[in-house]
Design an enzyme around this catalytic site. Structure first.
Site, short mmCIF file in Angstrom:
data_model
loop_
_atom_site.label_atom_id
_atom_site.label_comp_id
_atom_site.label_asym_id
_atom_site.label_seq_id
_atom_site.Cartn_x
_atom_site.Cartn_y
_atom_site.Cartn_z
CB CYS A 116 -0.89 0.02 1.23
SG CYS A 116 -1.96 -1.43 1.33
N GLY A 159 2.19 -6.56 7.81
CA GLY A 159 1.72 -7.75 7.10
C GLY A 159 0.21 -7.80 6.95
CD GLU A 160 -4.45 -8.87 4.55
OE1 GLU A 160 -4.66 -7.64 4.53
OE2 GLU A 160 -5.19 -9.67 5.15
CB SER A 191 -7.00 -4.87 10.77
OG SER A 191 -7.02 -3.83 9.83
CB SER A 214 -7.73 -1.58 5.31
OG SER A 214 -7.31 -1.82 6.62
CG LEU A 215 -13.56 0.41 1.35
CD1 LEU A 215 -13.47 -0.92 0.62
CD2 LEU A 215 -15.03 0.73 1.64
CG HIS A 216 -7.61 2.59 3.39
ND1 HIS A 216 -8.04 2.91 4.65
CD2 HIS A 216 -6.65 1.63 3.57
CE1 HIS A 216 -7.40 2.19 5.55
NE2 HIS A 216 -6.56 1.40 4.93
CG ASN A 290 1.65 8.38 10.34
OD1 ASN A 290 2.71 8.94 10.11
ND2 ASN A 290 1.25 8.03 11.54
CB CYS A 332 2.12 -0.17 10.70
SG CYS A 332 2.56 -1.55 9.71
#
Ligand code: SF4
Length: 343
Positions: A116, A159-160, A191, A214-216, A290, A332
């Site tokens: 991302c 990580g995912e 998440s 986490s759509l964002h 961030n 993160c």
């Protein structure tokens, strides 16, 4: 090669002890030392005979990661940890303090393959998956270094988690087991950036933890630009999987939405978001970005409030997340990235 005791589920450990000629109550005793008394050296497990201690030392180790760096916020006690694993790789965790409770934000991978564009972890590449014991070890590390009991856990660090599905689920069973960390599943949140078939599997397997997506961004055009995985799993597919997830579990899902100035913070973005979430039981967390990527800026407070009000006009509950640890590298991947650069 020695095995990490934290990689064992309860029944696996009992079986392993049986094969070593040790009775079930010996496994219970060792678990009590590790998970309740926080004693990790077999030598100090004084209700075991010398012979048993030597045998266990020869076969096992307790893989609490080595602390390389710890930053504590002077504002709100948020604590960021940089750990070294047995193979020299590094990962991060965060402890958040609120209303007398401690929440651990833990990692599931070394680096992350999702990349991302707003995330420091995504920028530093992917190395490997963590084992269940390496995931659980972060909680014990937090507890002994900050002298706290962790009450809530969010799989929201590096990580995912759904790309390390089996070990993530195994670690949840270890966290939840009453002879291990005994953390209620309702206090554990996964998440994810969204892997539809794995979201459905969570529901089918009745995993029982909370889910955050986490759509964002409200359109594929925008989401493609910040989450490369969106090209594989479109928003339509994700929303469909959340719908199915809710039909099976009945659970409310949290939608994470990072607000980026003049990218996804316009009123039409809020309208579109409300449209795609229509009919779902969700809560939206609005998170000012961030500034990891110099191209991304935080929206003004006014723009964030405007976004929130539009969602609420459509009956969607939301909140602007209070930022934690603003005086440390709390986002993160930042601490690890700085550590990698300095090598
Ligand atoms: S935000 Fe999460 S999924 Fe995306 S790159 Fe960072 S760690 Fe990976």
């Amino acid at each position: 090669m020695k095995k990490n005791l934290l990689d064992f589920e309860y029944n696996e450990l009992v079986e392993y002890f049986k094969n070593l000629g040790l009775e079930k109550y010996r496994a219970d005793q060792v678990l009590d030392w590790v998970y309740k008394k926080r004693v990790f050296d077999f030598e100090n497990m004084t209700n075991l005979s010398k012979e048993h201690r030597n045998l266990l030392k020869e076969k096992l180790f307790v893989g609490v990661p080595k602390l390389l760096d710890m930053q504590i916020s002077k504002i709100d006690r948020t604590t960021k940890f940089l750990w070294e694993l047995k193979d020299g790789n590094t990962i991060e965790s965060v402890a958040l303090f609120h209303s007398g409770r401690v929440t651990a934000c833990i990692s599931t991978q070394v680096g992350c393959p999702v990349k991302c564009s707003f995330c420091a972890t995504g920028q530093s590449g992917f190395v490997r998956n963590l084992s269940a014991g390496e995931i659980v070890g972060q909680i014990l590390g937090i507890e002994i270094n900050r002298k706290v009991n962790v009450g809530n856990v969010v799989y929201m660090g590096m990580g995912e988690p759904l790309l390390n599905f089996d070990e993530t689920l195994k670690s949840i069973r270890i966290l939840n087991h009453k002879k291990m960390l005994n953390i209620s599943k309702r206090r554990i949140t996964i998440s994810t950036v969204g892997i539809p078939e794995k979201i459905m599997e969570l529901a089918e397997k009745n995993v029982g933890v909370r889910l955050a997506l986490s759509l964002h961004a409200p359109t594929n055009f925008k989401r493609d630009q910040i989450i490369p995985l969106n090209r594989k799993y479109s928003i339509d597919e994700l929303i469909y999987s959340i719908k199915k997830y809710q039909e099976t579990t009945g659970d409310r899902v949290t939608i994470e939405y990072i607000l980026i100035k003049e990218f996804n913070d316009y009123p039409e973005d809020a309208e579109k978001l409300a449209e795609i979430l229509k009919g779902l039981n969700v809560f939206v967390n609005l998170i000012p970005v961030n500034p990891v990527n110099p191209d991304f800026y935080r929206p003004s407070h006014w723009a964030m409030e405007r976004f929130k009000q539009i969602l609420e006009r459509h009956g969607i509950e939301s909140e602007i997340r209070v930022e934690k640890g603003t005086d440390i590298d709390a986002a993160c991947g930042q601490l690890r990235r700085r550590n990698l650069k300095s090598k």
